[in-house]
Scaffold this motif. Structure first.
Motif, mmCIF file in Angstrom:
data_model
loop_
_atom_site.group_PDB
_atom_site.id
_atom_site.type_symbol
_atom_site.label_atom_id
_atom_site.label_comp_id
_atom_site.label_asym_id
_atom_site.label_seq_id
_atom_site.Cartn_x
_atom_site.Cartn_y
_atom_site.Cartn_z
ATOM 1 N N ASP A 83 0.828 -1.215 0.000
ATOM 2 C CA ASP A 83 0.000 0.000 0.000
ATOM 3 C C ASP A 83 0.857 1.256 0.000
ATOM 4 N N LEU A 84 1.882 1.281 0.855
ATOM 5 C CA LEU A 84 2.728 2.464 0.964
ATOM 6 C C LEU A 84 3.504 2.704 -0.327
ATOM 7 N N ARG A 85 4.059 1.645 -0.902
ATOM 8 C CA ARG A 85 4.833 1.811 -2.125
ATOM 9 C C ARG A 85 3.938 2.222 -3.285
ATOM 10 N N GLY A 86 2.760 1.612 -3.379
ATOM 11 C CA GLY A 86 1.849 1.972 -4.452
ATOM 12 C C GLY A 86 1.343 3.395 -4.330
ATOM 13 N N TYR A 87 1.118 3.857 -3.101
ATOM 14 C CA TYR A 87 0.640 5.225 -2.877
ATOM 15 C C TYR A 87 1.755 6.237 -3.114
#
Length: 263
Positions: A83-87
């Motif tokens: 989630d963090l990397r995609g965001y």
């Protein structure tokens, strides 16, 4: 003053590896196979609440055997990483290879640390690509090493015997029904050469289906849809996985989103 008991580093690591392997072998097996439209995960798991197979991100799924609390912590950490990397960057920057590297560092650090016991878990991280040649399957044993797998892989229980069975029978271009039947056949074989019977209620089955029109390719196969696939009855739209509008066929289910699957 007594002399402290000495254990060589090689012996200490061998003992830790044996401890972890025994814990993993006590769990029921999970089988992952490629088929023409994606990757199928099949686990012997009668529980409907405690999952061995879960969605991580759009095209990525996770399977594990061993201590549930340990691999559940790893799953949640993987969802947060994705989630963090995609965001922060882009959804396409979230890959199975990157996630496998994160898990490898975590497992390797725990295995090498004398301050805590090694995790009794073995993981599979898979990503479905645009075509079969683009699919990625990574197996991560307890020590954090990464094994790049192709075609089929089994973990937990009598994984060596199951893997041999799959290697002899798996082929490219299998349909979902064929791959699912092969997976179940491999799980029903015991160490003595006999066979058991596994019903749809005793199985946890999920797929990464590249043909789905949605960005998220993960879905669970449940109920009548799973039974029809095991019986090889034509399923029409149900077997294809989705209608043109993206609605779920009866008996299938997907996770509640990459972020919400943490809860």
């Amino acid at each position: 003053m007594s002399t402290p008991f000495y254990v060589s580093p090689q012996q200490a690591m061998a003992d830790r590896a044996e401890y972890a392997r025994k814990g993993i072998a006590r769990g029921r097996s999970v089988v992952v196979l490629q088929y023409t439209d994606g990757v199928v995960f099949v686990a012997e798991n009668p529980s409907r609440a405690l999952h061995k197979v879960s969605e991580i991100y759009d095209r990525i799924a996770f399977a594990a055997v061993g201590k549930y609390n340990e691999f559940e912590n790893l799953r949640i950490g993987g969802v947060r990483y994705a989630d963090l990397r995609g965001y922060t960057y882009d959804r396409d920057d979230v890959t199975a290879r990157g996630l496998a590297n994160v898990y490898a560092q975590t497992l390797g650090g725990i295995f090498s640390s004398a301050a805590e016991k090694p995790y009794e878990v073995e993981l599979i991280v898979a990503e479905v690509g645009a075509g079969p040649e683009d699919d990625q399957i990574y197996r991560l044993p307890h020590d954090g090493s990464i094994v790049d797998e192709h075609g089929s892989v089994a973990i937990g229980g009598n994984a060596d015997q199951i893997s041999t069975y799959l290697d002899q029978r798996h082929r490219d271009g299998m349909t979902l029904s064929e791959a699912l039947k092969l997976a179940v056949e491999s799980l029903t074989r015991d160490n003595n050469g006999g066979e058991r019977t596994l019903t749809a209620e005793q199985l946890e089955v999920a797929v990464l289906d590249r043909t789905r029109p949605q960005q998220r390719k993960f879905k669970r196969l449940l109920g009548r849809q799973l039974s029809r696939l095991l019986e090889d009855t034509p399923t029409g739209a149900a077997e294809s996985g989705a209608t043109e509008s993206g609605a779920e066929p009866e008996g299938s289910s997907e996770e509640g989103g990459a972020a919400s699957s943490e809860s």
